[in-house]
Design a protein around this motif. Structure first.
Motif, PDB file in Angstrom:
ATOM      1  N   SER A 280      41.270 -21.571  -0.882  1.00 38.30           N
ATOM      2  CA  SER A 280      40.090 -21.624  -0.775  1.00 38.30           C
ATOM      3  C   SER A 280      39.802 -21.016  -2.400  1.00 38.30           C
ATOM      4  N   GLY A 281      38.849 -21.750  -2.993  1.00 36.91           N
ATOM      5  CA  GLY A 281      38.684 -21.292  -4.536  1.00 36.91           C
ATOM      6  C   GLY A 281      39.815 -21.287  -5.285  1.00 36.91           C
TER       7      GLY A 281
ATOM      8  N   THR B  38      35.543 -26.659   0.745  1.00 38.81           N
ATOM      9  CA  THR B  38      35.474 -25.174   0.284  1.00 38.81           C
ATOM     10  C   THR B  38      36.713 -24.489   0.877  1.00 38.81           C
ATOM     11  N   SER B  39      37.382 -24.714   2.001  1.00 45.74           N
ATOM     12  CA  SER B  39      38.455 -24.181   2.257  1.00 45.74           C
ATOM     13  C   SER B  39      39.342 -25.293   3.084  1.00 45.74           C
TER      14      SER B  39
ATOM     15  N   GLY C 185      33.478 -27.530   4.450  1.00 46.89           N
ATOM     16  CA  GLY C 185      32.936 -28.523   3.363  1.00 46.89           C
ATOM     17  C   GLY C 185      33.120 -29.852   3.451  1.00 46.89           C
TER      18      GLY C 185
END
Ligand code: BGC
Length: 783
Positions: A735-736, A717-718, A316
């Motif tokens: 992640s997240g 994103t990760s 990302g």
């Protein structure tokens, strides 16, 4: 700042040739394998600005000190990493005109550092004075599996019409160091020779008698019909410290002529002087036998293995991804841990500045990288390196008038001090603290407490003896003081009670007595052996406890901020943000006097101490100090932003953490400090790694457990990284808001993930989510 280099996750790419940026690119695109390093100089002649650099690890020169005003205690010399045999050179002549990008018009220039496979390539079309065009493509690498070998594939293609080509591969030891104190030449020739299919040179340094032998062999190929015979004439050349040969041939229009140059560079550090030339020949011939493609395949495999174990992947955010890989790549290029006589110079092998010598950077910034990504033997070697220098460090203390104890040098090649600015050489004694801290760090991380009895305790005791003598007790202040020092912030000199120096000194004394107690009860023989060897008494241990307990660690009663030094709050405190940006960087715009009187801090100082001793301070203390010191820090040392990034992350200042991460990780790629032409900031690259793994990953080791408290910046994103810990190999993926830890190693891991203690068996994985309230790793541990 306008980004100049192209963003790509595995490559550094420069498109278009800008002579003004060439020296910066020469640094950034450097290649190395821990044994040798090579700036991205061109193979062909180049008349424009360029800093030539071919370096052999551990081959240095004690250049006689040059100062305006000699002060007793100054060292006799400054050790310099030596510019060694130029092994990349290939002169190119096309129809009688020498190819030189400073005079030809250059089209379609692309320079690429491929970090995945460890190669540097370049391609361009040159338009010569008579309008003839020639296309050049080159690829080179210094081999990881065959450390003495450098290989180059260099292809020349005349475009549209035939041309008479002359290619002159050569070896040249008529090189100089730009930073030579007296414009001396450092090499004497021993021999040079060339024949139609080889060239070699052997040279020795004027002092210390380091010898280097280089041997070159080559192959020539032409595109077109498979076995096409082409007529080549070879003319040999040799003169003092130079050997080469010119290959003359006719290239048809659009026919590519490829020269493969294989060079072996060997030194007397690894071989007997008499056998050097023969060894270089043997290795170069073996390389030729293997062939370029096989060497290249082996190179790709070696780098693939490094990346398999040590990559950090960021999804990302390609800019951040490229940056972290660049930092990891340069670290691997600089130090492999195979040779315990070597260390990590602040600029690695990418420039002359800082002389390729050892600084406190190794202990303060690099050790954590090697602890987590390499065999524990590598970090141990770095520690043993200092152990081997203990006698010299004692001599250094004695030279400065101390009756006992050890003062390690600020800069060294062989254990002797070789820095000669009084405010650094005599005053930046905080380096002793970092050396003690590295021992602690190593033992905590690896659990190898046997190291203490074997080597560590002796070093700690001699460091403590130094502090004992360096402090003075003030009745007036009811405390021990350390007067007249320079802290990590070199923008203040000769200050009293630099909080960081005092803190690390007190901590060293405390840790030494703790180790003494532990050793005495758990390994009495080891304790007795060290005590006898150095004549250690119980009275000394008691004294160290007394000093550590009563050291002045000044704090402003109103704000609760630790005082960087006694007089710090008397200064005008004005945030950097309120300075006219045209005044930055201060070290290039302001007089030294103005800098010294100002409140501006070059690099983490109090904050460095709060980072090291993070388990002893609560979040509020860290916050108070960060909020006070961060706005007045100019980060004019590359070592600064990483520490700020880590602390910011801990404090939940995620944007600041990210801003500082980009600054540390892209320092050279974007030439933040406007000095990358001197070389890359290699030791701070280990700091960049820390800012990801310890900053975003929140990794700490506390009480034998690996603590993780990860978060990732919003745009990622990760984030995924790998660390080794006591036989376990952990892959951490964030992640997240969720973190998964997989144990890919052979041993179980004692883990604390977001405050939860887990025994993670080999082959197992575990996930956890961050509690937004949890904050710092240490808070999580306490919680
Ligand atoms: C820093 C020192 C560091 C040296 C080499 C200086 O600019 O202030 O802390 O040891 O660079 O990296």
């Amino acid at each position: 700042m306008k980004p100049y280099l192209k963003v790509n996750e595995w490559r550094i790419i420069e498109e278009g040739f800008d002579a003004e940026r060439n020296e910066v690119s020469e640094s950034v695109f450097s290649i190395g394998n821990g044994y040798m390093g090579q700036r991205a100089n061109f193979e062909e002649r180049y008349g424009g600005p360029s800093l030539q650099g071919s370096y052999m690890a551990g081959v240095y020169y004690p250049d006689k000190t040059r100062v305006g005003w000699w002060k007793n205690g100054y060292p006799e010399y400054f050790a310099k990493v030596l510019n060694s045999v130029n092994w990349i050179g290939i002169d190119v002549e096309i129809d009688g005109e020498t190819l030189d990008l400073s005079s030809a018009a250059v089209e379609d220039f692309v320079r690429t550092l491929d970090m995945q496979e460890g190669t540097l390539s370049r391609s361009f079309t040159a338009v010569l004075s008579d309008g003839k065009k020639v296309r050049v493509e080159s690829l080179r690498f210094v081999s990881v599996p065959f450390k003495e070998i450098g290989a180059i594939r260099y292809t020349v293609t005349p475009i549209g019409e035939a041309a008479q080509l002359k290619l002159t591969p050569y070896l040249d030891a008529n090189v100089v160091n730009k930073d030579s104190n007296y414009d001396e030449k450092f090499w004497d020739g021993i021999s040079q020779d060339s024949g139609v299919d080889y060239a070699n040179v052997e040279v020795r340094t004027k002092k210390l008698d380091f010898r280097v032998a280089s041997h070159m062999v080559y192959e020539l190929a032409a595109s077109g019909e498979a076995d096409q015979e082409f007529h080549v004439e070879a003319e040999t050349h040799k003169r003092d410290k130079f050997a080469g040969l010119t290959l003359s041939l006719r290239a048809e229009a659009d026919q590519s002529i490829t020269l493969y140059k294989y060079v072996a560079n060997v030194t007397s550090r690894d071989h007997e002087p008499e056998s050097l030339a023969g060894k270089a020949q043997e290795l170069a011939e073996e390389a030729l036998e293997r062939g370029f493609d096989a060497l290249l395949d082996a190179q790709r495999e070696a780098w693939a293995a490094k990346w398999r174990d040590g990559d950090i992947s960021i999804e990302g955010d390609e800019t951040a991804q490229q940056a972290i890989r660049f930092n990891i790549f340069q670290l691997h290029q600089t130090y492999t841990g195979e040779d315990d006589r070597l260390n990590i110079g602040p600029k690695g092998f990418t420039g002359e500045k800082y002389g390729g010598s050892t600084y406190w950077d190794t202990e303060a910034y690099c050790i954590p990288f090697y602890l987590s990504t390499a065999d524990p033997g590598v970090a141990r070697n770095l520690l043993v390196y200092r152990y081997k220098h203990l006698e010299k460090a004692k001599e250094n203390a004695a030279k400065l008038g101390f009756a006992k104890g050890a003062l390690y040098p600020m800069v060294t090649m062989n254990g002797e001090e070789c820095h000669n600015e009084w405010e650094i050489t005599f005053e930046e004694i905080h380096r002793n603290g970092a050396i003690a801290y590295a021992i602690y760090n190593y033992v905590e991380y690896t659990g190898d407490s046997a190291y203490l009895g074997e080597y560590g305790f002796e070093v700690l005791a001699e460091l403590s003896r130094f502090w004992e003598e360096r402090v003075n007790y003030s009745e007036r202040r009811g405390a021990y003081l350390i007067l007249g020092v320079t802290g990590p912030n070199e923008y203040e000199n000769n200050v009293n009670n630099n909080w960081y120096t005092n803190r690390m000194a007190a901590w060293t004394l405390e840790y030494t007595t703790e180790v003494a107690r532990k050793l005495r009860s758990e390994e009495p023989d080891a304790f007795a052996a060290v005590a006898e060897k150095i004549g250690l008494t119980d009275a000394e241990l008691e004294k160290w406890t007394d000093i550590s307990e009563r050291m002045l660690l000044a704090e402003d009663p109103e704000s609760g901020v630790f005082l960087q030094q006694d007089g710090f709050l008397d200064k005008d405190i004005l945030p950097v943000a309120q300075l006219d940006p045209s005044h930055l960087p201060l070290n290039q715009k302001w007089s030294w006097d103005r800098i010294l009187r100002s409140c501006y801090i070059k690099q983490a100082d109090v904050l460095q101490g709060l980072f090291f001793l993070g388990d002893r301070y609560d979040l509020e203390t860290k916050r108070r100090n960060f909020d006070f010191y961060e706005p007045i820090t100019v980060h004019e040392s590359s070592l600064s932003p990483c520490v700020h990034s880590i602390l910011a992350g801990e404090l939940g200042y995620t944007e600041k953490a990210y801003e500082m991460y980009l600054r540390t990780s892209r320092l050279d790629l974007d030439n933040y400090n406007n000095d990358t032409e001197d070389g890359c900031h290699t030791t701070s690259m280990a700091g960049t790694w820390m800012s990801v793994v310890q900053g975003f990953g929140g990794l700490r080791v506390r009480g034998g457990r690996l603590v993780l408290n990860p978060f990732s910046p919003e745009s990622w994103t990760s984030l995924s990284f790998k660390v080794g810990f006591r036989g376990a190999r952990l892959k951490v993926t964030v992640s997240g808001g969720k973190t998964t830890v997989e144990n890919e190693g052979a041993a179980n891991a004692a883990l604390t993930l977001y405050g939860r203690e887990i025994e993670l068996a080999a082959g197992e994985s575990v996930s956890g989510e961050r509690d937004p309230q949890a904050g710092a790793p240490d808070e999580a541990v306490r919680g």
